[in-house]
Write a protein that holds these residues in place. Structure first.
Motif, PDB file in Angstrom:
ATOM      1  N   SER A 102     -13.211  -8.191   1.002  1.00  0.00           N
ATOM      2  CA  SER A 102     -11.875  -8.762   1.182  1.00  0.00           C
ATOM      3  C   SER A 102     -11.766 -10.057   0.408  1.00  0.00           C
ATOM      4  O   SER A 102     -12.772 -10.743   0.173  1.00  0.00           O
ATOM      5  CB  SER A 102     -11.616  -9.055   2.660  1.00  0.00           C
ATOM      6  N   CYS A 103     -10.553 -10.388   0.051  1.00  0.00           N
ATOM      7  CA  CYS A 103     -10.301 -11.621  -0.691  1.00  0.00           C
ATOM      8  C   CYS A 103      -8.974 -12.180  -0.215  1.00  0.00           C
ATOM      9  O   CYS A 103      -7.952 -11.499  -0.322  1.00  0.00           O
ATOM     10  CB  CYS A 103     -10.268 -11.311  -2.179  1.00  0.00           C
ATOM     11  N   ARG A 104      -9.011 -13.375   0.315  1.00  0.00           N
ATOM     12  CA  ARG A 104      -7.778 -14.016   0.794  1.00  0.00           C
ATOM     13  C   ARG A 104      -7.298 -15.022  -0.241  1.00  0.00           C
ATOM     14  O   ARG A 104      -8.035 -15.916  -0.630  1.00  0.00           O
ATOM     15  CB  ARG A 104      -8.020 -14.712   2.134  1.00  0.00           C
ATOM     16  N   PHE A 105      -6.054 -14.831  -0.668  1.00  0.00           N
ATOM     17  CA  PHE A 105      -5.411 -15.761  -1.600  1.00  0.00           C
ATOM     18  C   PHE A 105      -4.392 -16.581  -0.824  1.00  0.00           C
ATOM     19  O   PHE A 105      -3.425 -16.025  -0.295  1.00  0.00           O
ATOM     20  CB  PHE A 105      -4.690 -15.000  -2.712  1.00  0.00           C
ATOM     21  N   SER A 106      -4.569 -17.875  -0.782  1.00  0.00           N
ATOM     22  CA  SER A 106      -3.610 -18.755  -0.129  1.00  0.00           C
ATOM     23  C   SER A 106      -2.835 -19.513  -1.194  1.00  0.00           C
ATOM     24  O   SER A 106      -3.417 -19.983  -2.170  1.00  0.00           O
ATOM     25  CB  SER A 106      -4.343 -19.755   0.783  1.00  0.00           C
ATOM     26  N   GLY A 107      -1.503 -19.584  -1.003  1.00  0.00           N
ATOM     27  CA  GLY A 107      -0.687 -20.319  -1.959  1.00  0.00           C
ATOM     28  C   GLY A 107      -0.328 -19.520  -3.191  1.00  0.00           C
ATOM     29  O   GLY A 107       0.058 -20.109  -4.216  1.00  0.00           O
ATOM     30  N   LEU A 108      -0.447 -18.192  -3.126  1.00  0.00           N
ATOM     31  CA  LEU A 108      -0.175 -17.334  -4.281  1.00  0.00           C
ATOM     32  C   LEU A 108       0.859 -16.291  -3.897  1.00  0.00           C
ATOM     33  O   LEU A 108       0.782 -15.699  -2.824  1.00  0.00           O
ATOM     34  CB  LEU A 108      -1.460 -16.641  -4.737  1.00  0.00           C
ATOM     35  N   SER A 109       1.815 -16.045  -4.793  1.00  0.00           N
ATOM     36  CA  SER A 109       2.800 -15.004  -4.555  1.00  0.00           C
ATOM     37  C   SER A 109       2.226 -13.653  -4.942  1.00  0.00           C
ATOM     38  O   SER A 109       1.947 -13.390  -6.114  1.00  0.00           O
ATOM     39  CB  SER A 109       4.066 -15.272  -5.374  1.00  0.00           C
TER      40      SER A 109
END
Length: 124
Positions: free
Chosen positions: A21-28
């Motif tokens: 899993s990979c969580r992107f915060s602050g990305l559309s």
């Protein structure tokens, strides 16, 4: 500021499965293509799967086609790769990445945001 956090690597026997899993915060998520890369010791980094900005198109390297599945959950800001029928040759450091583009298959140098990497080791 975009933050990227990967999780899910580990040691697995050949034939087993893992989900990264990979969580992107602050990305559309609507404005980004996303991909998984891997790099084994002594080898070049390899793009193994890509999903386009809308989620309508996916790409897989021949080495993982039919075994790995890339997906994303916009509501949770998560990118996934489900890895099945793992082989010892899948042993590598795995990286997620995002490219702020609205077309399919961006080049590797267009990927702006990268995870820290997570190790996957497949024993025979």
């Amino acid at each position: 500021q975009v933050q990227v956090v990967e999780s899910g690597g580990g040691l697995v026997q050949a034939g087993g499965s893992l989900m990264l899993s990979c969580r992107f915060s602050g990305l559309s998520f609507d404005d980004s293509a996303m991909a998984w890369f891997r790099q084994a010791p002594g080898k070049a980094r390899e793009e193994i799967a890509c999903i386009n900005w809308s989620g309508s198109t996916t790409y897989y390297a021949d080495s993982v086609k039919g075994r790995f599945i890339i997906s994303k959950d916009k509501a949770k800001n998560l990118l996934y790769i489900r890895m099945n029928s793992l082989k010892p040759e899948d042993t590598a450091m795995y990286y997620c990445a995002a490219a702020p583009v609205h077309y399919d298959l961006p080049s590797e140098d267009e990927y702006t945001y990268w995870g820290q990497g997570t190790q996957v080791t497949v024993s025979s």
